[in-house]
Design a protein around this motif. Sequence first.
Motif, PDB file in Angstrom:
ATOM      1  N   ASP A 140      -6.200  -1.499  -6.020  1.00  0.00           N
ATOM      2  CA  ASP A 140      -7.364  -1.622  -5.134  1.00  0.00           C
ATOM      3  C   ASP A 140      -8.198  -2.843  -5.516  1.00  0.00           C
ATOM      4  O   ASP A 140      -9.433  -2.798  -5.550  1.00  0.00           O
ATOM      5  CB  ASP A 140      -8.208  -0.341  -5.150  1.00  0.00           C
ATOM      6  CG  ASP A 140      -7.425   0.848  -4.586  1.00  0.00           C
ATOM      7  OD1 ASP A 140      -6.398   0.630  -3.910  1.00  0.00           O
ATOM      8  OD2 ASP A 140      -7.840   1.992  -4.813  1.00  0.00           O
ATOM      9  N   GLY A 141      -7.518  -3.922  -5.850  1.00  0.00           N
ATOM     10  CA  GLY A 141      -8.178  -5.187  -6.129  1.00  0.00           C
ATOM     11  C   GLY A 141      -8.631  -5.369  -7.566  1.00  0.00           C
ATOM     12  O   GLY A 141      -9.144  -6.434  -7.924  1.00  0.00           O
ATOM     13  N   LYS A 142      -8.453  -4.334  -8.396  1.00  0.00           N
ATOM     14  CA  LYS A 142      -8.874  -4.433  -9.808  1.00  0.00           C
ATOM     15  C   LYS A 142      -7.660  -4.686 -10.692  1.00  0.00           C
ATOM     16  O   LYS A 142      -6.680  -3.972 -10.626  1.00  0.00           O
ATOM     17  CB  LYS A 142      -9.573  -3.149 -10.246  1.00  0.00           C
ATOM     18  CG  LYS A 142     -10.933  -2.963  -9.597  1.00  0.00           C
ATOM     19  CD  LYS A 142     -11.656  -1.753 -10.182  1.00  0.00           C
ATOM     20  CE  LYS A 142     -10.900  -0.465  -9.876  1.00  0.00           C
ATOM     21  NZ  LYS A 142     -11.641   0.736 -10.342  1.00  0.00           N
ATOM     22  N   ARG A 143      -7.761  -5.703 -11.554  1.00  0.00           N
ATOM     23  CA  ARG A 143      -6.634  -6.076 -12.394  1.00  0.00           C
ATOM     24  C   ARG A 143      -6.528  -5.194 -13.635  1.00  0.00           C
ATOM     25  O   ARG A 143      -7.526  -4.880 -14.279  1.00  0.00           O
ATOM     26  CB  ARG A 143      -6.767  -7.538 -12.842  1.00  0.00           C
ATOM     27  CG  ARG A 143      -5.590  -7.998 -13.726  1.00  0.00           C
ATOM     28  CD  ARG A 143      -5.576  -9.486 -13.984  1.00  0.00           C
ATOM     29  NE  ARG A 143      -6.740  -9.994 -14.688  1.00  0.00           N
ATOM     30  CZ  ARG A 143      -6.957  -9.813 -15.994  1.00  0.00           C
ATOM     31  NH1 ARG A 143      -6.118  -9.105 -16.719  1.00  0.00           N
ATOM     32  NH2 ARG A 143      -8.036 -10.329 -16.551  1.00  0.00           N
ATOM     33  N   SER A 144      -5.308  -4.827 -13.993  1.00  0.00           N
ATOM     34  CA  SER A 144      -5.054  -4.174 -15.282  1.00  0.00           C
ATOM     35  C   SER A 144      -5.194  -5.212 -16.389  1.00  0.00           C
ATOM     36  O   SER A 144      -5.312  -6.414 -16.144  1.00  0.00           O
ATOM     37  CB  SER A 144      -3.634  -3.602 -15.304  1.00  0.00           C
ATOM     38  OG  SER A 144      -2.690  -4.652 -15.450  1.00  0.00           O
ATOM     39  N   LEU A 151      -1.015 -15.002  -6.826  1.00  0.00           N
ATOM     40  CA  LEU A 151      -2.257 -15.086  -6.051  1.00  0.00           C
ATOM     41  C   LEU A 151      -3.460 -14.949  -6.982  1.00  0.00           C
ATOM     42  O   LEU A 151      -3.417 -14.236  -7.987  1.00  0.00           O
ATOM     43  CB  LEU A 151      -2.322 -13.966  -5.009  1.00  0.00           C
ATOM     44  CG  LEU A 151      -1.870 -14.332  -3.590  1.00  0.00           C
ATOM     45  CD1 LEU A 151      -0.367 -14.550  -3.568  1.00  0.00           C
ATOM     46  CD2 LEU A 151      -2.272 -13.280  -2.575  1.00  0.00           C
ATOM     47  N   SER A 152      -4.553 -15.597  -6.625  1.00  0.00           N
ATOM     48  CA  SER A 152      -5.799 -15.493  -7.388  1.00  0.00           C
ATOM     49  C   SER A 152      -6.409 -14.109  -7.180  1.00  0.00           C
ATOM     50  O   SER A 152      -6.081 -13.396  -6.237  1.00  0.00           O
ATOM     51  CB  SER A 152      -6.787 -16.556  -6.914  1.00  0.00           C
ATOM     52  OG  SER A 152      -7.194 -16.252  -5.589  1.00  0.00           O
ATOM     53  N   ARG A 153      -7.341 -13.786  -8.092  1.00  0.00           N
ATOM     54  CA  ARG A 153      -8.073 -12.525  -7.945  1.00  0.00           C
ATOM     55  C   ARG A 153      -8.718 -12.415  -6.565  1.00  0.00           C
ATOM     56  O   ARG A 153      -8.638 -11.376  -5.906  1.00  0.00           O
ATOM     57  CB  ARG A 153      -9.165 -12.423  -9.018  1.00  0.00           C
ATOM     58  CG  ARG A 153     -10.096 -11.218  -8.874  1.00  0.00           C
ATOM     59  CD  ARG A 153     -11.254 -11.295  -9.867  1.00  0.00           C
ATOM     60  NE  ARG A 153     -10.781 -11.200 -11.224  1.00  0.00           N
ATOM     61  CZ  ARG A 153     -10.623 -10.038 -11.884  1.00  0.00           C
ATOM     62  NH1 ARG A 153     -10.924  -8.898 -11.300  1.00  0.00           N
ATOM     63  NH2 ARG A 153     -10.179 -10.032 -13.122  1.00  0.00           N
ATOM     64  N   SER A 154      -9.351 -13.489  -6.112  1.00  0.00           N
ATOM     65  CA  SER A 154     -10.069 -13.394  -4.835  1.00  0.00           C
ATOM     66  C   SER A 154      -9.093 -13.188  -3.681  1.00  0.00           C
ATOM     67  O   SER A 154      -9.386 -12.474  -2.729  1.00  0.00           O
ATOM     68  CB  SER A 154     -10.943 -14.630  -4.610  1.00  0.00           C
ATOM     69  OG  SER A 154     -10.129 -15.785  -4.575  1.00  0.00           O
ATOM     70  N   MET A 155      -7.901 -13.777  -3.784  1.00  0.00           N
ATOM     71  CA  MET A 155      -6.896 -13.578  -2.738  1.00  0.00           C
ATOM     72  C   MET A 155      -6.400 -12.127  -2.742  1.00  0.00           C
ATOM     73  O   MET A 155      -6.219 -11.513  -1.695  1.00  0.00           O
ATOM     74  CB  MET A 155      -5.708 -14.524  -2.966  1.00  0.00           C
ATOM     75  CG  MET A 155      -5.952 -15.957  -2.513  1.00  0.00           C
ATOM     76  SD  MET A 155      -6.188 -16.122  -0.726  1.00  0.00           S
ATOM     77  CE  MET A 155      -7.964 -16.386  -0.662  1.00  0.00           C
ATOM     78  N   ILE A 156      -6.186 -11.592  -3.940  1.00  0.00           N
ATOM     79  CA  ILE A 156      -5.692 -10.209  -4.026  1.00  0.00           C
ATOM     80  C   ILE A 156      -6.748  -9.239  -3.514  1.00  0.00           C
ATOM     81  O   ILE A 156      -6.443  -8.271  -2.808  1.00  0.00           O
ATOM     82  CB  ILE A 156      -5.261  -9.888  -5.473  1.00  0.00           C
ATOM     83  CG1 ILE A 156      -3.930 -10.606  -5.765  1.00  0.00           C
ATOM     84  CG2 ILE A 156      -5.115  -8.385  -5.679  1.00  0.00           C
ATOM     85  CD1 ILE A 156      -3.413 -10.450  -7.170  1.00  0.00           C
ATOM     86  N   GLN A 157      -7.994  -9.528  -3.820  1.00  0.00           N
ATOM     87  CA  GLN A 157      -9.053  -8.662  -3.298  1.00  0.00           C
ATOM     88  C   GLN A 157      -9.167  -8.799  -1.782  1.00  0.00           C
ATOM     89  O   GLN A 157      -9.387  -7.822  -1.067  1.00  0.00           O
ATOM     90  CB  GLN A 157     -10.378  -8.970  -3.989  1.00  0.00           C
ATOM     91  CG  GLN A 157     -10.334  -8.505  -5.454  1.00  0.00           C
ATOM     92  CD  GLN A 157     -11.596  -8.784  -6.220  1.00  0.00           C
ATOM     93  OE1 GLN A 157     -12.448  -9.560  -5.779  1.00  0.00           O
ATOM     94  NE2 GLN A 157     -11.710  -8.164  -7.391  1.00  0.00           N
ATOM     95  N   ARG A 178       0.879  -1.179   0.000  1.00  0.00           N
ATOM     96  CA  ARG A 178       0.000   0.000   0.000  1.00  0.00           C
ATOM     97  C   ARG A 178       0.910   1.221   0.000  1.00  0.00           C
ATOM     98  O   ARG A 178       1.831   1.302   0.808  1.00  0.00           O
ATOM     99  CB  ARG A 178      -0.904   0.009   1.228  1.00  0.00           C
ATOM    100  CG  ARG A 178      -1.780  -1.237   1.324  1.00  0.00           C
ATOM    101  CD  ARG A 178      -2.792  -1.182   2.455  1.00  0.00           C
ATOM    102  NE  ARG A 178      -3.065  -2.505   2.962  1.00  0.00           N
ATOM    103  CZ  ARG A 178      -3.980  -3.353   2.450  1.00  0.00           C
ATOM    104  NH1 ARG A 178      -4.694  -2.989   1.421  1.00  0.00           N
ATOM    105  NH2 ARG A 178      -4.149  -4.544   2.979  1.00  0.00           N
ATOM    106  N   VAL A 179       0.655   2.134  -0.904  1.00  0.00           N
ATOM    107  CA  VAL A 179       1.603   3.216  -1.137  1.00  0.00           C
ATOM    108  C   VAL A 179       0.857   4.533  -1.350  1.00  0.00           C
ATOM    109  O   VAL A 179      -0.226   4.559  -1.939  1.00  0.00           O
ATOM    110  CB  VAL A 179       2.490   2.867  -2.364  1.00  0.00           C
ATOM    111  CG1 VAL A 179       1.658   2.691  -3.614  1.00  0.00           C
ATOM    112  CG2 VAL A 179       3.572   3.887  -2.594  1.00  0.00           C
ATOM    113  N   SER A 217      -3.729   0.488  -3.007  1.00  0.00           N
ATOM    114  CA  SER A 217      -3.313  -0.916  -2.899  1.00  0.00           C
ATOM    115  C   SER A 217      -2.771  -1.332  -4.254  1.00  0.00           C
ATOM    116  O   SER A 217      -3.508  -1.365  -5.234  1.00  0.00           O
ATOM    117  CB  SER A 217      -4.501  -1.822  -2.572  1.00  0.00           C
ATOM    118  OG  SER A 217      -4.975  -1.592  -1.291  1.00  0.00           O
ATOM    119  N   LEU A 218      -1.493  -1.652  -4.294  1.00  0.00           N
ATOM    120  CA  LEU A 218      -0.851  -1.966  -5.574  1.00  0.00           C
ATOM    121  C   LEU A 218      -0.240  -3.359  -5.497  1.00  0.00           C
ATOM    122  O   LEU A 218       0.590  -3.635  -4.632  1.00  0.00           O
ATOM    123  CB  LEU A 218       0.240  -0.932  -5.852  1.00  0.00           C
ATOM    124  CG  LEU A 218       0.870  -0.955  -7.242  1.00  0.00           C
ATOM    125  CD1 LEU A 218      -0.136  -0.486  -8.292  1.00  0.00           C
ATOM    126  CD2 LEU A 218       2.102  -0.044  -7.271  1.00  0.00           C
TER     127      LEU A 218
END
Lengths: 230, 230, 230
Positions: free
Chosen positions: C137-141, C191-197, C64-65, C120-121
């Motif tokens: 912030d939990g959203k993937r590029s 990590l999976s999307r759900s883990m990153i979120q 987090r930055v 959150s990066l």
Amino acid sequence: MNVNPAKIALVLLVVTVLPLTPSSTMQVGLSEKVLVFPYETDFSFVALIPQKEMALRAFTLCMRVATELPEERQIILFAYRTADYDELNVWREKDGRVSFYMSGDGAFFHLPPLSTFRTSLCLTWESRAGLAAFWVDGKRSTYQVYKPGHSIRPQGTILLGQDPDKHLGGLEALQSFVGEVTDLNMWDFVLSRSMIQAWHYKHKVPKGNIFDWATMEYELNGNVMVVDDD
Amino acid sequence: MNVNPAKIALVLLVVTVLPLTPSSTMQVGLSEKVLVFPYETDFSFVALIPQKEMALRAFTLCMRVATELPEERQIILFAYRTADYDELNVWREKDGRVSFYMSGDGAFFHLPPLSTFRTSLCLTWESRAGLAAFWVDGKRSTYQVYKPGHSIRPQGTILLGQDPDKHLGGLEALQSFVGEVTDLNMWDFVLSRSMIQAWHYKHKVPKGNIFDWATMEYELNGNVMVVDDD
Amino acid sequence: MNVNPAKIALVLLVVTVLPLTPSSTMQVGLSEKVLVFPYETDFSFVALIPQKEMALRAFTLCMRVATELPEERQIILFAYRTADYDELNVWREKDGRVSFYMSGDGAFFHLPPLSTFRTSLCLTWESRAGLAAFWVDGKRSTYQVYKPGHSIRPQGTILLGQDPDKHLGGLEALQSFVGEVTDLNMWDFVLSRSMIQAWHYKHKVPKGNIFDWATMEYELNGNVMVVDDD
């Protein structure tokens, strides 16, 4: 238009000598009220009377504020001045940054712009490490280190709407506040993140022990309206 | 392209003399419908027939509006005109501000830009203190003090899509509305914040007693489409 | 101001030779803490000691930055360097894009701008297909394909705050980090999307097996503060 020095002197007298004595022009309590500064003037302001002396080594200052002033216009948001010093001035700068100054050079923050909609704006500072931050709608800015070891001096005058210059009477229309202020509160300590977020969402928080909007003692000067907060 | 003065005269006749009498061109009810103004014209407009005379000392005007017109283009959003006065005109100005005018100089507000997405736009004004505000998606702008003591005159013509000039026939394509309008409602009093937010979220609110979209009487002119609101 | 090469050498020694041995300057554990880099310097940095060697064919790096640095300023966000290579450097570029480099040319992503508020990066990459993405912030590029088949080499130095150049001592103030970093974690898998979120929302996730903020071994250098995360 020139300001009346006697009027300023009276305010200073009331605020610094008789802070807790109601006067004919002093009013109490702003619960559910909004201060509306409808026009640009060099004579409209509200003097706030603190509940305790403002000898501070830490503070949290919160208010909800809205303005239509253009982005490049300097705006005074809060002014606390003793005889020789701007003890605590909060500004929106010409370049859009939000800043505060304690007896000298200021600290500058890049925040989302103030707008016609209400922004919850808090400022926290503590003297030990000098950690300073603004909080916008409950979100903290990056910390800055500003004046560790400093103390704010007591026995000054607090104004909303104008920046009192070193020379009495030095109010400038182009620095004045135009817009709305409500729910201004101040504490002599740093509120936690959860408390600041609670304040933002209008949940219950400890009452401000320097300023508490609901029981605020204040004096209106010039063209300032007190309207219901619908 | 010139507008046909006789056509305007007919509209004025219908609206001001026979406001409650259905004519061959008059239609009733826009529930779940959207008015689409697909092109820039100087002849497309919708005349609205109010449920009661518009002698007003307070009002709330709400609509949902979307446009792709570029930011620097002036746009008429609502026009209410009596013989000699623009009684209540709402504009998006060339500089992007949203404004309204009652018989003279206007009040200008910095709001988030109108866009291709629908904006909930309300305007409230009351004569006593002159407090005026726009509400965007349920959020109130900063109050402005505008024409305290003023009254809006009755027996005029209400148009969407065009601004009728003092001289009949003075419609200008470069002021016309292009885009979508739906759910326009008007009350002869100031709705509370909670009511305006309820309207924004399409919850139940008191029906507009001047205009109620569901039972609106209106007359289409030129190139305006009535389409289902999907 | 020149950096002291001996100091850098010491850091390299500590990190590469004694990674798990506490020294007088090494500290452990940053749970509920934030690293504050208050000023632009060419000497302030934090060396991080990984829990295992960084020979990697996949990873997830999260932090987090927040920063107040202007948009056009280059900023080093994470630097992992072995003797001859920048093994994994993460940057905010001069043009505002966020990028990462592994031993050569980088991959560039258009993300929402870093700001004074915490972002959150996360960054994920795996060697097989070379799929790389940032998560804000939990959203993937959008995925980019970057260096399939590549491996990150072990036994280097990890720094926050500065970019160590090929030549020891080549720290540049104009690339330094100013602002706050917290909750940095790194895993040797994607990590999976759900883990990153879940990580974004501070829910429970598997502890980082390369870096775990709560048990992080680190060494402060220059002007870096460890403050409570209120």
